[in-house]
Design a protein around this motif. Structure first.
Motif, PDB file in Angstrom:
ATOM      1  N   LEU A 127      33.985  32.470  37.678  1.00 44.19           N
ATOM      2  CA  LEU A 127      33.372  33.678  38.226  1.00 44.19           C
ATOM      3  C   LEU A 127      34.016  34.927  37.639  1.00 44.19           C
ATOM      4  N   PHE A 128      35.328  34.906  37.469  1.00 46.91           N
ATOM      5  CA  PHE A 128      36.045  36.008  36.835  1.00 46.91           C
ATOM      6  C   PHE A 128      35.435  36.300  35.463  1.00 46.91           C
ATOM      7  N   VAL A 129      35.228  35.243  34.665  1.00 44.57           N
ATOM      8  CA  VAL A 129      34.650  35.378  33.320  1.00 44.57           C
ATOM      9  C   VAL A 129      33.216  35.914  33.404  1.00 44.57           C
ATOM     10  N   THR A 130      32.436  35.407  34.337  1.00 43.92           N
ATOM     11  CA  THR A 130      31.050  35.866  34.512  1.00 43.92           C
ATOM     12  C   THR A 130      31.007  37.350  34.851  1.00 43.92           C
ATOM     13  N   LEU A 131      31.876  37.777  35.756  1.00 48.62           N
ATOM     14  CA  LEU A 131      31.913  39.194  36.143  1.00 48.62           C
ATOM     15  C   LEU A 131      32.391  40.056  34.984  1.00 48.62           C
ATOM     16  N   ASP A 132      33.315  39.553  34.193  1.00 50.90           N
ATOM     17  CA  ASP A 132      33.782  40.256  33.002  1.00 50.90           C
ATOM     18  C   ASP A 132      32.607  40.485  32.045  1.00 50.90           C
ATOM     19  N   LYS A 133      31.840  39.434  31.792  1.00 52.06           N
ATOM     20  CA  LYS A 133      30.686  39.541  30.891  1.00 52.06           C
ATOM     21  C   LYS A 133      29.619  40.479  31.441  1.00 52.06           C
ATOM     22  N   LYS A 134      29.558  40.594  32.745  1.00 51.22           N
ATOM     23  CA  LYS A 134      28.589  41.474  33.406  1.00 51.22           C
ATOM     24  C   LYS A 134      28.992  42.943  33.306  1.00 51.22           C
ATOM     25  N   GLY A 135      30.260  43.200  32.936  1.00 54.85           N
ATOM     26  CA  GLY A 135      30.733  44.571  32.815  1.00 54.85           C
ATOM     27  C   GLY A 135      31.464  45.078  34.044  1.00 54.85           C
ATOM     28  N   CYS A 136      31.847  44.180  34.938  1.00 56.66           N
ATOM     29  CA  CYS A 136      32.644  44.576  36.105  1.00 56.66           C
ATOM     30  C   CYS A 136      34.104  44.708  35.688  1.00 56.66           C
ATOM     31  N   PHE A 137      34.850  45.501  36.429  1.00 58.12           N
ATOM     32  CA  PHE A 137      36.297  45.557  36.285  1.00 58.12           C
ATOM     33  C   PHE A 137      36.856  44.548  37.283  1.00 58.12           C
ATOM     34  N   VAL A 138      37.585  43.548  36.780  1.00 62.77           N
ATOM     35  CA  VAL A 138      38.023  42.446  37.636  1.00 62.77           C
ATOM     36  C   VAL A 138      39.548  42.334  37.593  1.00 62.77           C
ATOM     37  N   MET A 139      40.127  42.166  38.773  1.00 61.56           N
ATOM     38  CA  MET A 139      41.568  41.941  38.902  1.00 61.56           C
ATOM     39  C   MET A 139      41.770  40.765  39.847  1.00 61.56           C
ATOM     40  N   LEU A 140      42.774  39.947  39.526  1.00 65.85           N
ATOM     41  CA  LEU A 140      43.099  38.790  40.344  1.00 65.85           C
ATOM     42  C   LEU A 140      44.606  38.687  40.454  1.00 65.85           C
ATOM     43  N   SER A 141      45.083  38.374  41.647  1.00 62.52           N
ATOM     44  CA  SER A 141      46.507  38.083  41.815  1.00 62.52           C
ATOM     45  C   SER A 141      46.657  36.598  42.112  1.00 62.52           C
TER      46      SER A 141
END
Length: 191
Positions: A127-141
């Motif tokens: 999902l992180f990768v999908t959101l990245d490809k969608k152009g979202c700014f994603v952060m995960l701890s």
């Protein structure tokens, strides 16, 4: 007793305000503010040892309520994929999942009924990768474990390791300083 509401069916009869009040009370009076449920999805954290817990901070509750009610924020109790389904290009999405074990001797995988095992960690990475490809700014701890570094190896240039203090562990030797990671899909150094 409030702790028994999820065992005797009373919780289902309570309003959202009553449920939220119960959660705040339990959070402020249980051991170290921990939230965890057992295999029957019942709250199971031991009582804390507090003489005068600060259960209600009126000013903070009012400020939080005002902020959450006028900012268009939506709090969801859903699977993370469903919660992120409406994320659009330019949105900021932060994930704070149950952390991966640091080694093979640790097998605690979550605070909820179904846990959060390797397959869930993989699903979150996807999902992180999908959101990245969608152009979202994603952060995960997460924990600074080999498993997490391997899963997010494509983001090693935007991963930072931070020190954190852990006060909760079944063994006293497991408490203290640990390394965690912040994984981002954007260059945090430009900010």
């Amino acid at each position: 007793m409030l702790r028994e509401w999820d065992r005797n069916g009373i919780l289902e009869e309570k309003s959202n305000v009553e449920r939220a009040s119960r959660f705040i009370y339990l959070n402020k009076t249980c051991f170290n503010g921990l939230f965890r449920v057992n295999s029957q999805n019942q709250f199971n954290v031991p009582y804390g040892n507090y003489k005068n817990p600060n259960i209600v901070n009126k000013e903070v509750l009012i400020a939080d309520s005002k902020f959450l009610n006028k900012s268009g924020i939506k709090i969801m109790n859903e699977d993370f994929e469903k919660a992120a389904k409406t994320a659009r290009k330019g949105d900021f999405v932060y994930f704070d999942p149950p952390y991966a074990s640091l080694d093979d001797t640790q097998n605690f995988v979550g605070y909820t009924l179904n846990g959060f095992d390797y397959k869930e960690q993989e699903r979150l990475r996807d999902l992180f990768v999908t959101l990245d490809k969608k152009g979202c700014f994603v952060m995960l701890s997460n924990s600074s474990s080999k498993l997490i570094h391997d899963l997010y190896s494509d983001y090693k240039d935007t991963t930072i390791i931070i020190g954190a203090t852990r006060n909760i562990n079944s063994k006293a030797s497991g408490r203290g300083k640990v390394d965690e990671v912040l994984i981002m899909n954007y260059n945090y150094k430009q900010s």
